[in-house]
Design a protein around this motif. Sequence first.
Motif, mmCIF file in Angstrom:
data_model
loop_
_atom_site.group_PDB
_atom_site.id
_atom_site.type_symbol
_atom_site.label_atom_id
_atom_site.label_comp_id
_atom_site.label_asym_id
_atom_site.label_seq_id
_atom_site.Cartn_x
_atom_site.Cartn_y
_atom_site.Cartn_z
ATOM 1 N N ASN A 46 0.785 -1.226 0.000
ATOM 2 C CA ASN A 46 0.000 0.000 0.000
ATOM 3 C C ASN A 46 0.824 1.287 0.000
ATOM 4 O O ASN A 46 0.450 2.254 -0.666
ATOM 5 C CB ASN A 46 -0.988 -0.020 1.168
ATOM 6 C CG ASN A 46 -2.164 -0.934 0.868
ATOM 7 O OD1 ASN A 46 -2.641 -0.985 -0.269
ATOM 8 N ND2 ASN A 46 -2.634 -1.678 1.867
ATOM 9 N N VAL A 84 -0.918 -4.919 13.034
ATOM 10 C CA VAL A 84 0.420 -4.336 13.167
ATOM 11 C C VAL A 84 1.255 -4.619 11.917
ATOM 12 O O VAL A 84 1.486 -5.777 11.571
ATOM 13 C CB VAL A 84 1.163 -4.939 14.381
ATOM 14 C CG1 VAL A 84 2.568 -4.363 14.493
ATOM 15 C CG2 VAL A 84 0.382 -4.705 15.653
ATOM 16 N N THR A 96 3.918 -1.595 10.351
ATOM 17 C CA THR A 96 4.948 -0.761 10.988
ATOM 18 C C THR A 96 4.592 -0.498 12.446
ATOM 19 O O THR A 96 5.426 -0.063 13.225
ATOM 20 C CB THR A 96 5.037 0.609 10.291
ATOM 21 O OG1 THR A 96 3.788 1.279 10.448
ATOM 22 C CG2 THR A 96 5.360 0.463 8.818
ATOM 23 N N SER A 97 3.341 -0.650 12.793
ATOM 24 C CA SER A 97 2.674 -0.320 14.070
ATOM 25 C C SER A 97 2.262 1.147 14.141
ATOM 26 O O SER A 97 1.780 1.587 15.179
ATOM 27 C CB SER A 97 3.492 -0.721 15.311
ATOM 28 O OG SER A 97 4.540 0.197 15.583
ATOM 29 N N GLY A 98 2.399 1.875 13.045
ATOM 30 C CA GLY A 98 2.020 3.295 13.048
ATOM 31 C C GLY A 98 0.584 3.530 13.494
ATOM 32 O O GLY A 98 0.339 4.255 14.468
ATOM 33 N N HIS A 99 -0.373 2.890 12.824
ATOM 34 C CA HIS A 99 -1.763 3.231 13.173
ATOM 35 C C HIS A 99 -2.223 2.566 14.457
ATOM 36 O O HIS A 99 -2.922 3.179 15.261
ATOM 37 C CB HIS A 99 -2.715 3.043 11.989
ATOM 38 C CG HIS A 99 -3.193 1.656 11.703
ATOM 39 N ND1 HIS A 99 -2.558 0.825 10.805
ATOM 40 C CD2 HIS A 99 -4.252 0.952 12.163
ATOM 41 C CE1 HIS A 99 -3.231 -0.321 10.720
ATOM 42 N NE2 HIS A 99 -4.259 -0.269 11.551
ATOM 43 N N GLY A 150 0.612 -7.070 4.603
ATOM 44 C CA GLY A 150 0.595 -5.789 5.327
ATOM 45 C C GLY A 150 0.942 -5.899 6.799
ATOM 46 O O GLY A 150 1.281 -4.909 7.425
ATOM 47 N N LEU A 151 0.854 -7.117 7.363
ATOM 48 C CA LEU A 151 1.123 -7.263 8.802
ATOM 49 C C LEU A 151 2.464 -7.941 9.034
ATOM 50 O O LEU A 151 2.941 -8.702 8.202
ATOM 51 C CB LEU A 151 0.022 -8.095 9.474
ATOM 52 C CG LEU A 151 -1.411 -7.581 9.364
ATOM 53 C CD1 LEU A 151 -2.330 -8.367 10.294
ATOM 54 C CD2 LEU A 151 -1.502 -6.092 9.695
ATOM 55 N N SER A 167 -6.047 -8.248 6.061
ATOM 56 C CA SER A 167 -5.723 -7.774 7.419
ATOM 57 C C SER A 167 -6.982 -7.278 8.137
ATOM 58 O O SER A 167 -7.099 -7.391 9.360
ATOM 59 C CB SER A 167 -4.636 -6.697 7.391
ATOM 60 O OG SER A 167 -5.098 -5.501 6.812
HETATM 61 N N1 PLP Z 1 -3.016 -3.767 6.743
HETATM 62 C C1 PLP Z 1 -2.577 -3.511 5.516
HETATM 63 C C2 PLP Z 1 -3.346 -4.025 4.351
HETATM 64 C C3 PLP Z 1 -1.399 -2.815 5.329
HETATM 65 O O1 PLP Z 1 -0.948 -2.564 4.083
HETATM 66 C C4 PLP Z 1 -0.690 -2.368 6.474
HETATM 67 C C5 PLP Z 1 0.578 -1.697 6.328
HETATM 68 O O2 PLP Z 1 1.172 -1.665 5.269
HETATM 69 C C6 PLP Z 1 -1.184 -2.637 7.735
HETATM 70 C C7 PLP Z 1 -2.357 -3.332 7.832
HETATM 71 C C8 PLP Z 1 -0.450 -2.215 8.970
HETATM 72 O O3 PLP Z 1 -0.425 -0.825 9.152
HETATM 73 P P1 PLP Z 1 0.737 -0.131 9.961
HETATM 74 O O4 PLP Z 1 1.941 -0.072 9.067
HETATM 75 O O5 PLP Z 1 0.193 1.230 10.294
HETATM 76 O O6 PLP Z 1 1.027 -0.933 11.173
#
Ligand code: PLP
Length: 331
Positions: A119, A220, A222-225, A252-253, A296
Amino acid sequence: MHECLEAVAELLRKGRVVADDKSAPCLSLVFLRKVSSGETLELSELYPAVDPYRVFESPLELLLKGGPTPLLKVGERPKEAWAKLEWYNPFSRSIKDRTTYALLRSVNGDRLVEVSSGNVALALSAMGLLMGKRVKVYVPTAGRYVEPFLEIYGVEHEVLDVTMTVEALEHIRSDVAKGAVHTNQFENDANFFAHIRTAAELDWQLQRRGRRPDFIVAGVGTSGHSAALGFYFSVRYKSKLVAVQPKDWIPGLRRVETGVKWLKWVDAEVVDVSFEEAMKGVRALARKFGILAGISSGAVYYEYLRRSEEGVYAMVFPDDLFKYYEVLRSR
Ligand code: PLP
């Protein structure tokens, strides 16, 4: 821990804070504008400005003023649940539009390089082009489903034969040595602080229904959000953060022990969800609510379903299912 978290906590507790030399730079990341030392900041400034006609002069205006992303009720009392549908963001159709905009604002330079399993690669391609930047992205093998989209954007990209985004980090060192700037979603605090704003938007929406969350459930990467929402709601309402990590693989996780930065700043219960369990969540959402949420998102919903505690749950559904077509076909 970041030296300015106390200032953000004061903003959340009292609804306002006076910026000082130490806190002004990171409050600028929260407020997405230059904040000066001595300035008084109001929490209400973080709530979305809504144009009911939804007419926009530019794509970036669509990102910044097109919100809030919808909040959908996906569970009734005694386990009332609300999900924030982040695929309503315009570029990557994910929560990462917010992250990427903040990353872009926080760095200088015309050539940018990033590692992303999906993403952020899309969001950075779109917004980099809009802002006149040259973008290069490295994508680990697992994220190759975004490659056709990167080709459409026409940005330079390389799919690397590594399994995790962090392993790809060393490949960008040579670009940085040649003058490219690494936006660095894994370490750049702009990521975390951007989601204080996401949390304020969610809070603003829940307030319309007179709700305060007892639980935040979020995935999680990057754990940003997850960390920022956990921080925001624990300070304001003593809500508990449930952080979902992949038992095996979920796009993404990633697992906390691979070294995520911001989750260490908050108290969280970390739970494992497998790909198959996440897909059970995806199917349940499709069959009950008609929505095709991403994998996710399915993981987050699965965790909510299996919990027994009663209360109000607020969840983040980071993206929807469509870009995972190839992933679904190949499993
Ligand atoms: N879910 C999806 C589909 C993602 O692309 C991401 C991060 O790339 C996350 C969850 C996790 O988000 P964060 O990076 O804020 O922890």
